[in-house]
Design a protein around this motif. Structure first.
Motif, PDB file in Angstrom:
ATOM      1  N   ALA A   1      38.590  -8.442 -32.857  1.00  8.15           N
ATOM      2  CA  ALA A   1      38.209  -7.994 -31.655  1.00  8.15           C
ATOM      3  C   ALA A   1      38.983  -6.905 -30.952  1.00  8.15           C
ATOM      4  N   LEU A   2      40.342  -7.069 -31.187  1.00  2.80           N
ATOM      5  CA  LEU A   2      41.312  -5.963 -30.775  1.00  2.80           C
ATOM      6  C   LEU A   2      41.123  -4.822 -31.564  1.00  2.80           C
ATOM      7  N   MET A   3      40.797  -4.823 -32.953  1.00  2.00           N
ATOM      8  CA  MET A   3      40.448  -3.856 -33.846  1.00  2.00           C
ATOM      9  C   MET A   3      39.343  -3.113 -33.284  1.00  2.00           C
ATOM     10  N   ASP A   4      38.373  -3.828 -33.035  1.00  3.10           N
ATOM     11  CA  ASP A   4      36.931  -3.146 -32.649  1.00  3.10           C
ATOM     12  C   ASP A   4      37.261  -2.483 -31.428  1.00  3.10           C
ATOM     13  N   MET A   5      38.015  -3.042 -30.261  1.00  2.00           N
ATOM     14  CA  MET A   5      38.519  -2.112 -29.184  1.00  2.00           C
ATOM     15  C   MET A   5      39.242  -0.979 -29.543  1.00  2.00           C
ATOM     16  N   ALA A   6      40.020  -1.052 -30.218  1.00  2.00           N
ATOM     17  CA  ALA A   6      41.127   0.056 -30.756  1.00  2.00           C
ATOM     18  C   ALA A   6      40.097   1.311 -31.412  1.00  2.00           C
ATOM     19  N   VAL A   7      39.248   0.911 -32.194  1.00  2.00           N
ATOM     20  CA  VAL A   7      38.199   1.560 -32.709  1.00  2.00           C
ATOM     21  C   VAL A   7      37.152   2.288 -31.986  1.00  2.00           C
ATOM     22  N   TYR A   8      36.359   1.506 -31.250  1.00  2.00           N
ATOM     23  CA  TYR A   8      35.229   1.981 -30.543  1.00  2.00           C
ATOM     24  C   TYR A   8      35.386   2.568 -29.062  1.00  2.00           C
ATOM     25  N   SER A   9      36.704   1.979 -28.354  1.00  2.00           N
ATOM     26  CA  SER A   9      36.852   2.512 -26.990  1.00  2.00           C
ATOM     27  C   SER A   9      37.040   3.803 -27.161  1.00  2.00           C
ATOM     28  N   LYS A  10      36.336   4.660 -26.029  1.00  2.00           N
ATOM     29  CA  LYS A  10      36.887   5.994 -25.917  1.00  2.00           C
ATOM     30  C   LYS A  10      37.661   6.130 -24.561  1.00  2.00           C
ATOM     31  N   SER A  11      38.722   6.676 -24.737  1.00  2.00           N
ATOM     32  CA  SER A  11      39.717   6.993 -23.646  1.00  2.00           C
ATOM     33  C   SER A  11      39.885   5.826 -22.822  1.00  2.00           C
ATOM     34  N   SER A  12      40.206   4.808 -23.310  1.00  2.00           N
ATOM     35  CA  SER A  12      40.485   3.468 -22.563  1.00  2.00           C
ATOM     36  C   SER A  12      39.353   3.051 -21.663  1.00  2.00           C
ATOM     37  N   GLU A  13      38.117   3.456 -21.923  1.00  2.00           N
ATOM     38  CA  GLU A  13      36.892   2.782 -21.425  1.00  2.00           C
ATOM     39  C   GLU A  13      36.633   1.257 -21.581  1.00  2.00           C
ATOM     40  N   THR A  14      36.302   0.441 -20.587  1.00  2.00           N
ATOM     41  CA  THR A  14      36.055  -0.877 -20.827  1.00  2.00           C
ATOM     42  C   THR A  14      35.099  -1.314 -21.886  1.00  2.00           C
ATOM     43  N   MET A  15      35.142  -2.501 -22.607  1.00  2.00           N
ATOM     44  CA  MET A  15      34.207  -2.969 -23.321  1.00  2.00           C
ATOM     45  C   MET A  15      33.962  -4.473 -22.973  1.00  2.00           C
ATOM     46  N   THR A  16      32.738  -4.786 -23.183  1.00  2.00           N
ATOM     47  CA  THR A  16      32.282  -6.166 -22.571  1.00  2.00           C
ATOM     48  C   THR A  16      32.458  -7.051 -24.034  1.00  2.00           C
ATOM     49  N   ALA A  17      32.800  -8.353 -23.893  1.00  2.00           N
ATOM     50  CA  ALA A  17      32.931  -9.227 -24.946  1.00  2.00           C
ATOM     51  C   ALA A  17      31.689  -9.399 -25.633  1.00  2.00           C
ATOM     52  N   GLY A  18      30.446  -9.355 -24.740  1.00  2.00           N
ATOM     53  CA  GLY A  18      29.232  -9.353 -25.369  1.00  2.00           C
ATOM     54  C   GLY A  18      28.736  -8.220 -26.422  1.00  2.00           C
ATOM     55  N   SER A  19      29.518  -6.665 -26.060  1.00  2.00           N
ATOM     56  CA  SER A  19      29.248  -5.767 -27.316  1.00  2.00           C
ATOM     57  C   SER A  19      30.057  -6.020 -28.230  1.00  2.00           C
ATOM     58  N   ILE A  20      31.341  -6.396 -28.107  1.00  2.00           N
ATOM     59  CA  ILE A  20      32.277  -6.554 -29.323  1.00  2.00           C
ATOM     60  C   ILE A  20      31.633  -7.957 -30.087  1.00  2.00           C
ATOM     61  N   ALA A  21      31.267  -8.875 -29.543  1.00  2.00           N
ATOM     62  CA  ALA A  21      30.609 -10.044 -30.258  1.00  2.00           C
ATOM     63  C   ALA A  21      29.478  -9.881 -30.926  1.00  2.00           C
ATOM     64  N   SER A  22      28.567  -8.645 -30.370  1.00  2.00           N
ATOM     65  CA  SER A  22      27.383  -8.387 -30.986  1.00  2.00           C
ATOM     66  C   SER A  22      27.770  -7.553 -32.270  1.00  2.00           C
ATOM     67  N   ARG A  23      28.711  -6.565 -32.223  1.00  2.00           N
ATOM     68  CA  ARG A  23      29.039  -5.500 -33.264  1.00  2.00           C
ATOM     69  C   ARG A  23      29.655  -6.372 -34.340  1.00  2.00           C
ATOM     70  N   GLU A  24      30.585  -7.619 -34.041  1.00  2.00           N
ATOM     71  CA  GLU A  24      31.215  -8.158 -35.103  1.00  2.00           C
ATOM     72  C   GLU A  24      30.894  -9.700 -35.202  1.00  2.00           C
ATOM     73  N   ASN A  25      29.555  -9.786 -35.016  1.00  2.00           N
ATOM     74  CA  ASN A  25      28.837 -11.229 -35.208  1.00  2.00           C
ATOM     75  C   ASN A  25      29.780 -12.398 -34.881  1.00  2.00           C
ATOM     76  N   LEU A  26      30.273 -12.404 -33.584  1.00  2.00           N
ATOM     77  CA  LEU A  26      31.044 -13.385 -33.205  1.00  2.00           C
ATOM     78  C   LEU A  26      30.331 -14.041 -32.092  1.00  2.00           C
ATOM     79  N   SER A  27      30.783 -15.268 -31.715  1.00  2.00           N
ATOM     80  CA  SER A  27      30.424 -16.043 -30.505  1.00  2.00           C
ATOM     81  C   SER A  27      31.015 -15.367 -29.193  1.00  2.00           C
ATOM     82  N   VAL A  28      29.894 -14.747 -28.426  1.00  2.00           N
ATOM     83  CA  VAL A  28      30.601 -14.533 -27.076  1.00  2.00           C
ATOM     84  C   VAL A  28      31.431 -15.372 -26.264  1.00  2.00           C
ATOM     85  N   LYS A  29      31.109 -17.012 -26.123  1.00  2.00           N
ATOM     86  CA  LYS A  29      31.845 -17.772 -25.402  1.00  2.00           C
ATOM     87  C   LYS A  29      33.112 -18.050 -26.211  1.00  2.00           C
TER      88      LYS A  29
END
Length: 150
Positions: free
Chosen positions: A13-41
């Protein structure tokens, strides 16, 4: 050594944030979970721990989500692993016997202590930025390795 799914999912999840966040914009757990096939909860539980460790920050509101709390170059693998599971990089030892023997002491000194030291060293040297860069380099090289014929 076994790494828990909690640690693995947290690092992913942290790698996803480092790769896909642009200029420190916020990311939702749902978007990360969807991209990485993880459980949101499950990811929300991991993010609670990472937030308490000050590795990420949570932001509320309509543009809310999560953001990495400091530059990825300053977040080490050890910091992440220790936040998610303190036991992974702690001392490994041969302590099943109630009475220590010279053989057990030798095994601890020659094997377990050295393994622990090396694991801690490697985890301290790798940063979140290194992991993100490695991912980007590998994903580009994988895309270039395919040849399509029509």
């Amino acid at each position: 050594m076994r790494v828990s799914t909690r640690v693995e999912c947290g690092i992913i999840a942290l790698m996803d944030m480092a790769v896909y966040s642009k200029s420190s914009e916020t990311m939702t757990a749902g978007s990360i979970a969807s991209r990485e096939n993880l459980s949101v909860k499950y990811l929300e539980q991991i993010f609670t721990t990472l937030r308490q460790a000050k590795i990420i920050k949570g932001q509320k509101g309509s543009r809310g989500g999560y953001v990495i709390a400091k530059p990825a170059e300053k977040i080490t693998g050890r910091e992440i692993i220790d936040a998610l599971d303190i036991n992974i990089l702690s001392d490994v030892s041969f302590e099943d016997y109630s009475e220590k023997t010279a053989l057990a002491d030798t095994l601890n000194a020659c094997v377990w202590d050295k393994m622990t030291e090396r694991l801690q060293s490697v985890a301290s040297e790798i940063t979140l930025a290194d992991l993100a860069e490695e991912y980007l380099n590998n994903s580009v090289s994988h895309k270039d390795s395919y040849m399509y014929f029509i």
